[in-house]
Design an enzyme around this catalytic site. Structure first.
Site, short mmCIF file in Angstrom:
data_model
loop_
_atom_site.label_atom_id
_atom_site.label_comp_id
_atom_site.label_asym_id
_atom_site.label_seq_id
_atom_site.Cartn_x
_atom_site.Cartn_y
_atom_site.Cartn_z
N GLY A 51 0.86 -1.19 0.00
CA GLY A 51 0.00 0.00 0.00
C GLY A 51 0.89 1.22 0.00
N GLU A 52 0.65 2.10 0.95
CA GLU A 52 1.45 3.32 1.04
C GLU A 52 2.02 3.40 2.46
OE1 GLU A 52 2.57 5.49 -1.28
OE2 GLU A 52 3.60 6.11 0.53
N CYS A 82 6.23 -5.22 0.22
CA CYS A 82 6.37 -3.89 -0.41
C CYS A 82 6.31 -2.77 0.63
CB CYS A 82 5.36 -3.73 -1.53
SG CYS A 82 5.83 -2.42 -2.68
N ARG A 140 5.90 0.22 -7.63
CA ARG A 140 6.65 1.28 -6.93
C ARG A 140 7.40 0.67 -5.73
NH1 ARG A 140 3.72 5.94 -5.13
NH2 ARG A 140 5.45 7.20 -5.88
N HIS A 175 4.59 -8.30 -4.33
CA HIS A 175 3.26 -8.56 -3.76
C HIS A 175 2.79 -9.98 -4.04
CE1 HIS A 175 2.18 -4.30 -2.94
NE2 HIS A 175 2.95 -4.04 -3.98
N GLU A 177 0.52 -11.41 -2.58
CA GLU A 177 -0.93 -11.40 -2.34
C GLU A 177 -1.71 -11.04 -3.60
OE1 GLU A 177 1.30 -9.27 -1.33
OE2 GLU A 177 0.53 -7.21 -1.21
N1 GLN Z 1 5.86 3.09 -2.74
C1 GLN Z 1 5.03 2.61 -1.67
C2 GLN Z 1 5.49 3.14 -0.32
O1 GLN Z 1 6.40 3.86 -0.24
C3 GLN Z 1 5.01 1.10 -1.63
C4 GLN Z 1 4.24 0.58 -2.82
C5 GLN Z 1 3.55 -0.71 -2.62
O2 GLN Z 1 3.34 -1.19 -1.51
N2 GLN Z 1 3.15 -1.25 -3.73
O3 GLN Z 1 4.90 2.82 0.68
#
Ligand code: GLN
Length: 196
Positions: A51-52, A82, A140, A175, A177
């Protein structure tokens, strides 16, 4: 110590926690959404989803952060995918200044390290941990900038280490998942945890 884990928590504040809960169901393991420190009491292991990472770090209550750190120190297995890998790091490059990681693994990571041109891609990633190779989705994704000697490399993509393990903590830059292959989740579920 049994390797069959009854309940696995998934941090459910933001990101693809539903996909992790579905992956756990496919492994016939009960997944529990984790939002507050008290939720952790019901689980034997924890997944930090993609996620972020800045948003998740922001939304996590200080008591939840502390409980995760305490349980991890007591031996609870943790998987980060990630953004989850970023949360597990000791040091973050290109993070937000107020983004305090959980420091669950002796690793440094750089956020969004693949750059804008190729920021998302799918590739086959091989690892002895899954007994072969599986398609891996990178979105990302972070890259490892450093790791201590007891951090074990489990997989590479090109010149990058993309899967690592330290004790019973597992971090993946991609990922699992988001694909139907469940071998990475099964590998995580096979890691032993604390005796409670
Ligand atoms: N770029 C995201 C971050 O900094 C991570 C991206 C992802 O989980 N697909 O959290």
């Amino acid at each position: 110590m049994s390797s069959t884990r009854r309940r696995v928590g998934v941090l459910a504040l933001q990101g693809d926690f539903r996909e992790h809960l579905a992956a756990l169901r496919a492994c016939e393991v009960e997944g529990v959404p984790i939002r507050l420190a008290a939720d952790l009491e019901a689980v034997d292991a924890l997944i930090l989803p993609g996620g972020e990472s800045t948003t998740m770090a922001h939304l996590m209550e200080p008591t939840l952060k502390q409980s995760i750190q305490q349980r991890a120190a007591a031996g609870m297995p943790v998987l980060g995918t990630c953004a989850g890998m970023i949360l597990m790091a000791r040091e973050i490059a290109d993070g937000r200044p107020d983004q305090e990681p959980l420091k669950l693994m002796d690793i440094g990571v750089r956020r969004n390290a693949y750059g804008r041109q190729i920021d998302s891609f799918e590739a086959d990633v091989a690892s002895p941990a899954i007994g072969g190779s599986a398609p891996a989705v990178f979105i990302r994704a972070p890259q490892l900038t450093q790791h201590s000697p007891d951090v074990e490399e489990l997989a590479r993509h090109g010149d990058q280490i993309v899967a690592i393990k330290q004790g019973n903590r597992l971090a993946l830059a991609f990922h699992p998942e988001l694909t139907p292959d469940r071998r990475w989740h099964q590998y995580f579920l096979s890691l032993n945890g604390e005796t409670r």
